[in-house]
Write a protein that holds these residues in place. Structure first.
Motif, PDB file in Angstrom:
ATOM      1  N   ARG A   4       0.916  -1.199   0.007  1.00 27.61           N
ATOM      2  CA  ARG A   4       0.002   0.089   0.041  1.00 27.61           C
ATOM      3  C   ARG A   4       0.831   1.543   0.077  1.00 27.61           C
ATOM      4  NH1 ARG A   4      -3.740  -3.144   3.369  1.00 27.61           N
ATOM      5  NH2 ARG A   4      -2.597  -2.221   5.397  1.00 27.61           N
ATOM      6  N   HIS A   5       1.980   1.174   0.373  1.00 28.88           N
ATOM      7  CA  HIS A   5       2.849   2.494   0.252  1.00 28.88           C
ATOM      8  C   HIS A   5       3.032   3.021  -0.933  1.00 28.88           C
ATOM      9  CE1 HIS A   5       6.189   5.144   0.789  1.00 28.88           C
ATOM     10  NE2 HIS A   5       5.928   5.147   2.162  1.00 28.88           N
ATOM     11  N   ILE A  64      12.162   5.222  -0.240  1.00 27.99           N
ATOM     12  CA  ILE A  64      12.119   5.226   1.309  1.00 27.99           C
ATOM     13  C   ILE A  64      12.962   4.471   1.930  1.00 27.99           C
ATOM     14  CG2 ILE A  64       9.586   5.767   0.896  1.00 27.99           C
ATOM     15  CD1 ILE A  64       9.078   2.885   2.029  1.00 27.99           C
ATOM     16  N   GLU A  92      10.854   4.663   7.351  1.00 25.22           N
ATOM     17  CA  GLU A  92       9.766   5.015   6.652  1.00 25.22           C
ATOM     18  C   GLU A  92       8.693   3.964   6.386  1.00 25.22           C
ATOM     19  OE1 GLU A  92       6.550   6.941   4.590  1.00 25.22           O
ATOM     20  OE2 GLU A  92       7.775   7.857   6.280  1.00 25.22           O
ATOM     21  N   LEU A  93       9.386   2.996   6.113  1.00 25.70           N
ATOM     22  CA  LEU A  93       8.314   1.840   5.899  1.00 25.70           C
ATOM     23  C   LEU A  93       7.775   1.259   7.023  1.00 25.70           C
ATOM     24  CD1 LEU A  93       7.134  -0.196   3.762  1.00 25.70           C
ATOM     25  CD2 LEU A  93       9.141  -1.672   4.172  1.00 25.70           C
ATOM     26  N   ARG A 147       7.331   2.947   9.963  1.00 27.75           N
ATOM     27  CA  ARG A 147       6.252   4.026  10.448  1.00 27.75           C
ATOM     28  C   ARG A 147       5.025   3.740   9.513  1.00 27.75           C
ATOM     29  NH1 ARG A 147       3.574   7.466   8.794  1.00 27.75           N
ATOM     30  NH2 ARG A 147       4.379   7.608   6.477  1.00 27.75           N
ATOM     31  N   PHE A 148       4.965   3.481   8.337  1.00 28.21           N
ATOM     32  CA  PHE A 148       3.988   3.399   7.323  1.00 28.21           C
ATOM     33  C   PHE A 148       3.101   2.295   7.817  1.00 28.21           C
ATOM     34  CE2 PHE A 148       1.709   1.835   3.699  1.00 28.21           C
ATOM     35  CZ  PHE A 148       1.125   2.949   3.245  1.00 28.21           C
ATOM     36  N   CYS A 149       3.732   1.228   8.030  1.00 25.20           N
ATOM     37  CA  CYS A 149       2.994  -0.372   8.398  1.00 25.20           C
ATOM     38  C   CYS A 149       2.526  -0.232   9.971  1.00 25.20           C
ATOM     39  CB  CYS A 149       4.130  -1.367   8.142  1.00 25.20           C
ATOM     40  SG  CYS A 149       4.628  -1.688   6.653  1.00 25.20           S
ATOM     41  N   GLU A 173       1.009   2.165  11.175  1.00 27.40           N
ATOM     42  CA  GLU A 173      -0.455   2.804  10.969  1.00 27.40           C
ATOM     43  C   GLU A 173      -1.450   1.683  10.782  1.00 27.40           C
ATOM     44  OE1 GLU A 173      -0.175   5.484   7.944  1.00 27.40           O
ATOM     45  OE2 GLU A 173       1.265   6.861   8.948  1.00 27.40           O
ATOM     46  N   SER A 174      -1.085   0.432  10.444  1.00 27.40           N
ATOM     47  CA  SER A 174      -2.350  -0.583  10.132  1.00 27.40           C
ATOM     48  C   SER A 174      -1.954  -1.839  10.546  1.00 27.40           C
ATOM     49  CB  SER A 174      -2.589  -0.502   8.402  1.00 27.40           C
ATOM     50  OG  SER A 174      -1.418  -1.017   7.998  1.00 27.40           O
TER      51      SER A 174
END
Length: 120
Positions: free
Chosen positions: A12-13, A45, A49-50, A52-54, A56-57
């Protein structure tokens, strides 16, 4: 560890063109997720960053612990991603890192042990 959720989060990133997540044996947690990704042209990235993004969900235990970047994921003659080859490469790379850290450590750390890996 079921890694499908981890892989879906990685994909999804917006910077990730394609990717898989491998489950790798870990001496501390039992299993750890490793993301292997290729980025869209001109995008990139870092591992933080990966993560941090992951986060979130995903619950913390499903967030990939490491990221490996390839220009493109290897595919077979039918165009399918060669997951077993990628898993073997990840296992070999981590075994080399683990062996190097054990050689340089008098404490005999087993963190990062890679007795086995799987990509699903």
């Amino acid at each position: 560890m079921c890694i499908r959720d981890s892989e879906e989060a990685v994909l999804r990133h917006p910077a990730v063109l394609e990717g898989i997540v491998c489950g790798v044996a870990d001496a501390v947690t039992g299993d750890a997720a490793v993301a292997v990704v290729a980025f869209h042209e001109g995008m990139r990235i870092d591992e933080a960053e990966l993560k941090r993004f992951c986060k979130e969900s995903l619950p913390p235990y499903k967030v990939p612990k490491l990221m490996r970047v390839l220009p493109a994921l290897p595919r077979n003659e039918n165009g399918k991603i060669r997951r077993a080859d990628i898993a073997a490469d990840v296992r070999a790379a981590l075994a080399g890192l683990s062996a190097g850290s054990r050689a340089g450590s008098t404490a005999g750390s087993t963190a990062g042990s890679t007795a086995g890996s799987r990509c699903v």
